[in-house]
Design a protein around this motif. Structure first.
Motif, PDB file in Angstrom:
ATOM      1  N   SER B 186       0.785  -0.898   0.711  1.00 44.42           N
ATOM      2  CA  SER B 186      -0.233   0.097   0.066  1.00 44.42           C
ATOM      3  C   SER B 186       1.136   0.886   0.121  1.00 44.42           C
ATOM      4  O   SER B 186       0.516   2.309   0.014  1.00 44.42           O
ATOM      5  N   ARG B 187       2.183   1.058  -0.250  1.00 41.81           N
ATOM      6  CA  ARG B 187       2.977   2.407   0.060  1.00 41.81           C
ATOM      7  C   ARG B 187       2.399   3.464   1.512  1.00 41.81           C
ATOM      8  O   ARG B 187       3.435   4.877   1.649  1.00 41.81           O
ATOM      9  N   LEU B 188       1.894   2.381   2.027  1.00 37.94           N
ATOM     10  CA  LEU B 188       1.984   3.681   3.837  1.00 37.94           C
ATOM     11  C   LEU B 188       3.354   3.805   4.926  1.00 37.94           C
ATOM     12  O   LEU B 188       3.720   2.487   4.781  1.00 37.94           O
ATOM     13  N   ASP B 203       4.776   1.010  14.075  1.00 41.81           N
ATOM     14  CA  ASP B 203       4.051   1.964  14.269  1.00 41.81           C
ATOM     15  C   ASP B 203       3.322   2.246  13.618  1.00 41.81           C
ATOM     16  O   ASP B 203       3.770   2.899  12.095  1.00 41.81           O
ATOM     17  N   PHE B 204       2.136   2.576  13.713  1.00 44.60           N
ATOM     18  CA  PHE B 204       0.857   3.844  13.251  1.00 44.60           C
ATOM     19  C   PHE B 204       0.765   3.018  11.575  1.00 44.60           C
ATOM     20  O   PHE B 204       1.068   3.690  10.790  1.00 44.60           O
ATOM     21  N   VAL B 205       0.760   2.375  12.025  1.00 45.99           N
ATOM     22  CA  VAL B 205      -1.024   1.177  10.752  1.00 45.99           C
ATOM     23  C   VAL B 205      -1.698   1.073  11.440  1.00 45.99           C
ATOM     24  O   VAL B 205      -1.927   0.506  12.314  1.00 45.99           O
ATOM     25  N   SER B 206      -2.428   2.245  11.145  1.00 48.88           N
ATOM     26  CA  SER B 206      -4.121   1.829  11.498  1.00 48.88           C
ATOM     27  C   SER B 206      -4.498   0.369  11.459  1.00 48.88           C
ATOM     28  O   SER B 206      -4.350  -0.002  10.377  1.00 48.88           O
ATOM     29  N   VAL B 207      -5.699   0.143  12.137  1.00 48.11           N
ATOM     30  CA  VAL B 207      -6.408  -0.725  12.075  1.00 48.11           C
ATOM     31  C   VAL B 207      -7.004  -0.860  10.419  1.00 48.11           C
ATOM     32  O   VAL B 207      -8.550  -1.866  10.337  1.00 48.11           O
ATOM     33  N   SER B 208      -7.640   0.216  10.248  1.00 45.09           N
ATOM     34  CA  SER B 208      -8.006   0.383   8.092  1.00 45.09           C
ATOM     35  C   SER B 208      -7.453  -0.245   7.637  1.00 45.09           C
ATOM     36  O   SER B 208      -7.476  -0.416   6.448  1.00 45.09           O
ATOM     37  N   SER B 237       3.736 -11.326  12.095  1.00 38.77           N
ATOM     38  CA  SER B 237       2.635 -11.168  12.672  1.00 38.77           C
ATOM     39  C   SER B 237       1.504  -9.507  13.187  1.00 38.77           C
ATOM     40  O   SER B 237       2.076  -8.703  12.784  1.00 38.77           O
ATOM     41  N   LYS B 238       0.031 -10.259  13.225  1.00 37.60           N
ATOM     42  CA  LYS B 238      -0.306  -8.578  13.407  1.00 37.60           C
ATOM     43  C   LYS B 238      -1.504  -9.107  14.084  1.00 37.60           C
ATOM     44  O   LYS B 238      -1.997  -9.773  13.900  1.00 37.60           O
ATOM     45  N   LYS B 239      -1.568  -7.436  15.014  1.00 36.66           N
ATOM     46  CA  LYS B 239      -3.221  -7.592  15.531  1.00 36.66           C
ATOM     47  C   LYS B 239      -3.568  -6.330  16.059  1.00 36.66           C
ATOM     48  O   LYS B 239      -2.641  -5.478  16.026  1.00 36.66           O
ATOM     49  N   TYR B 244      -4.385   1.684  16.947  1.00 36.94           N
ATOM     50  CA  TYR B 244      -2.874   0.841  15.400  1.00 36.94           C
ATOM     51  C   TYR B 244      -3.155  -0.409  15.408  1.00 36.94           C
ATOM     52  O   TYR B 244      -3.475  -0.714  15.867  1.00 36.94           O
ATOM     53  N   GLN B 245      -2.836  -1.230  14.208  1.00 37.69           N
ATOM     54  CA  GLN B 245      -1.718  -2.368  14.272  1.00 37.69           C
ATOM     55  C   GLN B 245      -0.715  -2.341  15.396  1.00 37.69           C
ATOM     56  O   GLN B 245       0.463  -2.167  15.364  1.00 37.69           O
ATOM     57  N   GLU B 246      -0.561  -3.768  15.746  1.00 38.05           N
ATOM     58  CA  GLU B 246       0.551  -4.044  16.984  1.00 38.05           C
ATOM     59  C   GLU B 246       0.519  -5.159  15.844  1.00 38.05           C
ATOM     60  O   GLU B 246       0.382  -6.153  15.650  1.00 38.05           O
ATOM     61  N   ILE B 247       2.189  -4.835  14.996  1.00 39.24           N
ATOM     62  CA  ILE B 247       3.096  -5.139  13.730  1.00 39.24           C
ATOM     63  C   ILE B 247       4.097  -6.193  14.628  1.00 39.24           C
ATOM     64  O   ILE B 247       4.723  -4.747  14.181  1.00 39.24           O
ATOM     65  N   GLN B 248       4.277  -7.423  13.605  1.00 43.61           N
ATOM     66  CA  GLN B 248       5.640  -7.869  13.745  1.00 43.61           C
ATOM     67  C   GLN B 248       6.405  -7.717  12.999  1.00 43.61           C
ATOM     68  O   GLN B 248       5.513  -8.605  11.539  1.00 43.61           O
ATOM     69  N   VAL B 249       7.491  -7.559  12.465  1.00 45.03           N
ATOM     70  CA  VAL B 249       8.541  -7.849  11.455  1.00 45.03           C
ATOM     71  C   VAL B 249       9.641  -8.341  11.396  1.00 45.03           C
ATOM     72  O   VAL B 249      10.250  -8.173  12.871  1.00 45.03           O
ATOM     73  N   GLU B 250      10.220  -9.636  11.196  1.00 50.27           N
ATOM     74  CA  GLU B 250      11.050 -10.054  10.662  1.00 50.27           C
ATOM     75  C   GLU B 250      12.122 -10.164  10.005  1.00 50.27           C
ATOM     76  O   GLU B 250      12.288  -9.457   8.848  1.00 50.27           O
ATOM     77  N   PRO B 251      13.433  -9.534  10.584  1.00 52.31           N
ATOM     78  CA  PRO B 251      14.383  -8.086   9.487  1.00 52.31           C
ATOM     79  C   PRO B 251      14.516  -9.907   8.556  1.00 52.31           C
ATOM     80  O   PRO B 251      15.360 -10.618   8.840  1.00 52.31           O
ATOM     81  N   LEU B 252      15.305  -8.572   7.011  1.00 55.36           N
ATOM     82  CA  LEU B 252      15.125  -9.922   6.302  1.00 55.36           C
ATOM     83  C   LEU B 252      17.127 -10.375   6.816  1.00 55.36           C
ATOM     84  O   LEU B 252      17.733 -11.813   6.028  1.00 55.36           O
ATOM     85  N   THR B 253      17.981  -9.126   7.211  1.00 59.01           N
ATOM     86  CA  THR B 253      19.198  -9.830   8.034  1.00 59.01           C
ATOM     87  C   THR B 253      19.231 -10.940   8.836  1.00 59.01           C
ATOM     88  O   THR B 253      18.332 -10.307   9.140  1.00 59.01           O
ATOM     89  N   ASP B 254      20.012 -11.550   9.032  1.00 61.89           N
ATOM     90  CA  ASP B 254      19.904 -12.932   9.873  1.00 61.89           C
ATOM     91  C   ASP B 254      21.607 -12.368  10.436  1.00 61.89           C
ATOM     92  O   ASP B 254      22.371 -12.979  10.068  1.00 61.89           O
TER      93      ASP B 254
END
Lengths: 176, 268
Positions: B186-188, B203-208, B237-239, B244-254
């Motif tokens: 979405s390029r948000l 952070d700061f991704v709205s629930v909509s 993961s997202k909740k 705002y949504q509670e979103i977790q991101v896994e980094p691409l870098t190991d």
């Protein structure tokens, strides 16, 4: 307030430094393991328990020094600003020695548990607040996990007090 | 007399607290993102880690060259560096392709074309999956604080201190690290933040806002440190929260296998 200096020889003279060293290593090991493998609400503050024990059993200067050493080791391990836990634990180690003169030094289990749990909660709240202020960040304090951690620290503290008391070389020395 | 004075509990407490406060004060960051403690620590540790790296590399290199395969190690190193370079160029080309498809190619390709130097990680912090690492490139190679650091896979973090021969890198997984981010679909614009664990928070991704698991997250280029369109990670993961949504991101870098990184030292 009188300076509680009557407990200088509570540890076995041959074991004084090694005993403190073992406590420090044990605290580092336990903090290291639990910060990686246990959720926040199961994170006991081992450094606090040991500092409180040392302060309670010796004098304010030893309590303060133990607070600084254990606190900075904990800061290093948890990756927070060095000195944050150090400053708080210094005050805890120092005050616990005075507390032992004001309160009954042979506190019953339940009272000791309440005291350690309260100090742990205060320590956690101070730590979170200071961290936010110093790093310029905002965020809610996870009060429930902290409360759970403080209660568990209280229980572990009481059990550890009993265990460490038994490790004293001469139990008679411990009677005040 | 001085020793007697030191034995007063109030004096001891004041000195101990001053010591702790001094430790804290040298860690507060300057506007350049550099601290006195970082500088001092780096100055002390650089010769040690250089020596360790040198000895380890020499021994390892000797063993590889003369015991196992002659000169194979050098070729392998060249290929690793080449691989990193190609991966970064691939990111740049992919980013430019995405922008070209949106028809404003010429206006904003600038921020994605950058000069970089490649360095080896010569020391890792105790908390190997987060916090900081030390790289064998310093101000001699134009490295200064607040430069972005990337790997072949994606974003790594930024430089927080540098001396002549080495620089300290704050990993994006550290609790004080954050970066402007973009949702791949979405390029948000939002913010990705380290949590002192292997996952990042978005952070700061709205629930909509529609968000899908596995969606790519890129840098937005709005924070003045990281160039636009660097891949950061994937949503795992997202909740829904209140706003705002509670979103977790896994980094691409190991981060546990970080060996070579590239420091972006300027525009092309």
């Amino acid at each position: 307030m009188n300076t509680p200096d009557r407990k200088d020889s509570i540890f076995n003279p041959n074991l004084r430094i090694p005993f403190l060293g073992i406590l420090l290593l044990l605290s580092i090991l336990l903090d290291f393991l639990q910060s990686r493998f246990l959720p926040l609400y199961l994170n006991l503050d081992w450094a606090l328990i040991f500092v409180f024990y040392i302060g309670w059993s010796t004098n304010p200067i030893k309590g303060g020094i133990a607070g600084t050493v254990f606190g900075i080791a904990q800061d290093f391990l948890l990756g927070v600003m060095l000195g944050l836990n150090g400053a708080i634990k210094t005050i805890i180690g120092y005050s616990s020695s005075y507390l032992s003169t004001i309160l009954n030094p042979d506190l019953a289990g339940i009272m000791r548990f309440v005291l350690i749990a309260l100090i742990s909660l205060l320590n956690n709240l101070l730590l979170h607040k200071s961290q936010h202020i110093l790093s310029g960040t905002t965020g809610e304090i996870p009060i429930l996990p902290l409360l759970a951690g403080s209660l568990l620290t209280g229980i572990a503290g009481d059990l550890l007090f009993r265990l460490l008391d038994r490790l004293q070389s001469d139990p008679k020395q411990y009677i005040r | 007399m001085f020793r007697t004075y030191l034995r007063k509990p109030q004096v001891a407490l004041t000195l101990l607290l001053l010591f702790n406060l001094l430790m804290l004060s040298v860690q507060i960051r300057s506007e350049k993102g550099q601290t006195l403690l970082n500088q001092a620590g780096l100055a002390v540790i650089t010769p040690l880690v250089y020596m360790e790296h040198l000895v380890f590399n020499t021994v390892s290199s000797l063993v590889h060259k003369y015991v196992f395969l002659l000169a194979q190690d050098k070729e392998n190193q060249r290929l690793v560096r080449e691989n990193v370079r190609l991966k970064i160029e691939l990111h740049q080309l992919r980013a430019m392709k995405q922008l070209a498809e949106r028809e404003y190619f010429s206006a904003i390709t600038g921020p994605m074309l950058y000069r970089y130097i490649t360095g080896s990680v010569i020391h890792k912090n105790l908390r190997f999956f987060s916090d900081t690492v030390i790289v064998n490139q310093g101000t001699l190679a134009d490295v200064v604080p607040n430069q972005a650091v990337i790997s072949g896979e994606g974003l790594v973090g930024k430089v927080i201190a540098a001396n002549l021969l080495a620089s300290e890198i704050e990993l994006i997984t550290g609790s004080l690290a954050s970066a402007g981010a973009l949702l791949g679909n979405s390029r948000l614009q939002c913010v990705v933040r380290g949590t002192d664990s292997s996952l990042l928070n978005l952070d700061f991704v709205s629930v909509s806002e529609p968000v899908s698991i596995g969606e790519m997250i890129y840098t937005s280029g709005t924070d003045g440190i990281y160039p636009k369109e660097l891949p950061i990670g994937r949503i795992v993961s997202k909740k829904d929260g209140r706003v705002y949504q509670e979103i977790q991101v896994e980094p691409l870098t190991d981060f546990s296998r970080l060996e070579e990184v590239s420091i972006i030292i300027g525009d092309q």
